[in-house]
Design an enzyme around this catalytic site. Structure first.
Site, PDB file in Angstrom:
ATOM      1  CG  ASP A 113      -6.125  -6.418   1.564  1.00 27.92           C
ATOM      2  OD1 ASP A 113      -5.993  -6.057   2.752  1.00 27.92           O
ATOM      3  OD2 ASP A 113      -7.213  -6.361   0.960  1.00 27.92           O
ATOM      4  CD  GLU A 197      -9.870  -2.469   4.416  1.00 26.31           C
ATOM      5  OE1 GLU A 197     -10.562  -1.556   4.885  1.00 26.31           O
ATOM      6  OE2 GLU A 197      -9.288  -2.374   3.312  1.00 26.31           O
TER       7      GLU A 197
END
Length: 540
Positions: A113, A197
């Site tokens: 991400d 994350e």
């Protein structure tokens, strides 16, 4: 992302072409022409093709389905085994080659991400639109001109797209070709791609080593920023939420409207910043400055009232009454602004104004060299919807608790010079803004040593208890990564990186912020495999 060339760039030979073809055969989206132009001629071409493909796939946190499909399809195109856990993390397994078949596996890890921010004048939908790459030159360290890849008006997503691209490139190398295009042995690789994350290390928190089949004993995390530096530690952390009951005076006890003003005390213009990365710089905390200024102002009002006949005469014997207090909004940010509203007898207004000015001068003497935008002000608040003020004991308990909480760096490392080991950030406060009967205070604590983290949270709970808190809730902590100066993989990495830096010594650092390394090492240590063992983090 800065692009220092490797010592031996991978040639565009048949091996590299095969890997690029494999990358193209995966579920890559159409890459915009300007992005292809930005990466043209960059080496190794398969790495930059992967990065361009990842940049063309929308991948905000918690919406990683498309980018995970790209990773899984690429693994399938190479015939590599892959696994997935319930959190959505994916692991791809590449067998050892060139004589490294029986070596202990190495875990190579990055997150898929990205942070999604854009300039105000840019029309971009991160759920749909690709990141558009641009290539430019800019003067860097030592006056040397460097070639960079950036984005057009948005975040680039090199955090951690370049790490994911590097892992995919290594997975795609033929069995007789290593990372530099030569023929050295490669050990078995467990390429771990984590999710979510950026919003709180959630993929790492939910990682299931057994479901993924992780067995590696050495981890290479590809998620730090500075080329030429090796990271060997990070802070763990946890939040603490305090609920403090408050009491308001009855309407009939309030000073008559014609005899009182509602004033707002504001602290603004501070630098703020990340509560891990910037905590060592001594930046001011707006919540704590505002609490100090308000406490001094209320005392000044009391002194002014005591000087006239009849004594203090305010609510519960306090001339100025606290109506509300607000500041900060993110757990991982040092508060930049805070404000408080006071109900003040007209006769005490000048004393309040003089006290606030004195506070501003005092704060400027303490922080002004760094906090050049610091401003402390007081002005009339014409909002007619002001709720009843807090009684005196409630106001004193709130302000005293805020000023008693630990704040800033609390201990420095004995292993790495100048590294903050333990800290606390008084991150936010919301007290009676809408007439509520309680205050909510959030603290964000960090430490690379687990027991030290809990001792800080013990101190927070003790201060809250003395103030009469009704609730102190600790979040589940995420673990830190304590630096190991005797790390074997660090020794190997320093030697290899020194060669790439033409003899310059690599930096060895730790960061007082959260990396996935701490969580992943703990998770892997608790699994059935070989354990987290040794590891480093590097980039870009």
């Amino acid at each position: 992302t800065n692009m220092p060339p490797p010592a031996k760039p991978a040639p565009a030979d048949a091996s590299t072409a095969d890997a690029s073809t494999a990358a193209a055969s995966a579920s890559a989206p159409a890459i915009p022409p300007e992005t292809l132009s930005a990466i043209k001629g960059l080496s190794p071409p398969d790495l930059w093709h992967h990065f361009a493909s990842l940049s063309s796939i929308p991948r905000p946190s918690r919406r990683e389905t498309a980018v995970l499909k790209y990773v899984k399809d690429f693994a399938d195109s190479l015939g590599l085994r892959r696994t997935e856990d319930a959190a959505g993390n994916v692991c791809v397994f590449r067998p050892g080659s060139g004589g490294g078949e029986d070596a202990i596996p190495v875990v190579i890890q990055g997150h898929v991400d990205m942070v999604t921010e854009k300039n105000a004048d840019v029309d971009h939908d991160f759920d749909v639109d690709p990141i558009l790459l641009r290539r430019f030159e800019e003067e860097g360290h030592g006056g040397k001109v460097a070639t960079w890849i950036g984005a057009r008006g948005t975040t680039l997503g090199a955090d951690n797209g370049i790490g994911v691209a590097a892992a995919l490139t290594l997975l795609g190398r033929p069995a007789d070709v290593d990372v530099d295009g030569g023929g050295r042995p490669l050990p078995p690789i467990e390429a771990l791609f984590t999710v979510d994350e950026e919003t709180g290390l959630n993929g790492a928190m939910g990682l299931d080593p057994e479901a993924l089949g992780l067995t590696g004993r050495t981890m290479l995390n590809l998620d730090t920023e500075e080329w030429g530096d090796l990271y060997v530690g990070c802070a763990g952390g946890g939040d603490t939420r305090i609920t403090l009951p408050l009491s308001r005076v009855e309407e009939r006890e309030r000073a008559k409207e014609e005899d009182a003003d509602v004033l707002e005390v504001r602290v603004e213009g501070l630098m703020g910043g990340h509560s891990g990365i910037n905590i060592h710089e001594g930046r001011a905390n707006a919540v704590l400055l505002c609490a100090s200024a308000v406490r001094s102002a209320m005392k000044a009002a009391d002194d002014a009232a005591a000087a006239v006949a009849g004594g203090p005469g305010g609510a519960d014997g306090t001339a100025a009454a606290l109506v509300s207090f607000e500041g900060g909004d993110k757990h991982n940010a040092i508060p930049r602004e805070a404000r408080a509203r006071l109900l003040v007898p007209k006769s005490a207004r000048s004393a309040i104004e003089a006290s606030v000015k004195a506070s501003e001068e005092g704060f400027a003497a303490e922080y002004g060299t760094l906090e050049k935008g610091l401003k402390v002000s007081v002005a009339a608040d014409d909002d007619a919807s002001s709720p009843p003020p807090l009684d005196g004991p409630s106001a004193r308990r709130l302000l005293s608790m805020l000023l008693s909480l630990p704040s800033g760096p609390l201990k420095f490392s004995h292993v790495i010079p100048d590294l903050v080991e333990t800290s606390n950030n008084v991150a936010s406060v919301s007290a009676a803004a809408s007439g509520s009967s309680s205050a909510s205070v959030l603290c964000s604590s960090r430490s690379s040593v687990g027991p030290a983290l809990e001792r800080v949270r013990d101190r927070i709970e003790a201060a809250a208890s003395l103030a009469g808190a009704s609730s102190v809730v600790r979040s589940e902590p995420y673990p830190g990564w304590n630096p190991d100066p005797n790390s074997e993989v660090l020794d190997v990495a320093r030697r290899l990186l020194r060669d790439r830096l033409h003899g310059a010594e690599p930096g060895v650092k730790a960061i007082h912020a959260g990396l996935e390394c701490g969580l992943l090492r703990e998770k892997m240590d608790s699994g059935d495999g070989g354990g987290g063992g040794d590891g480093i983090s590097f980039g870009p």
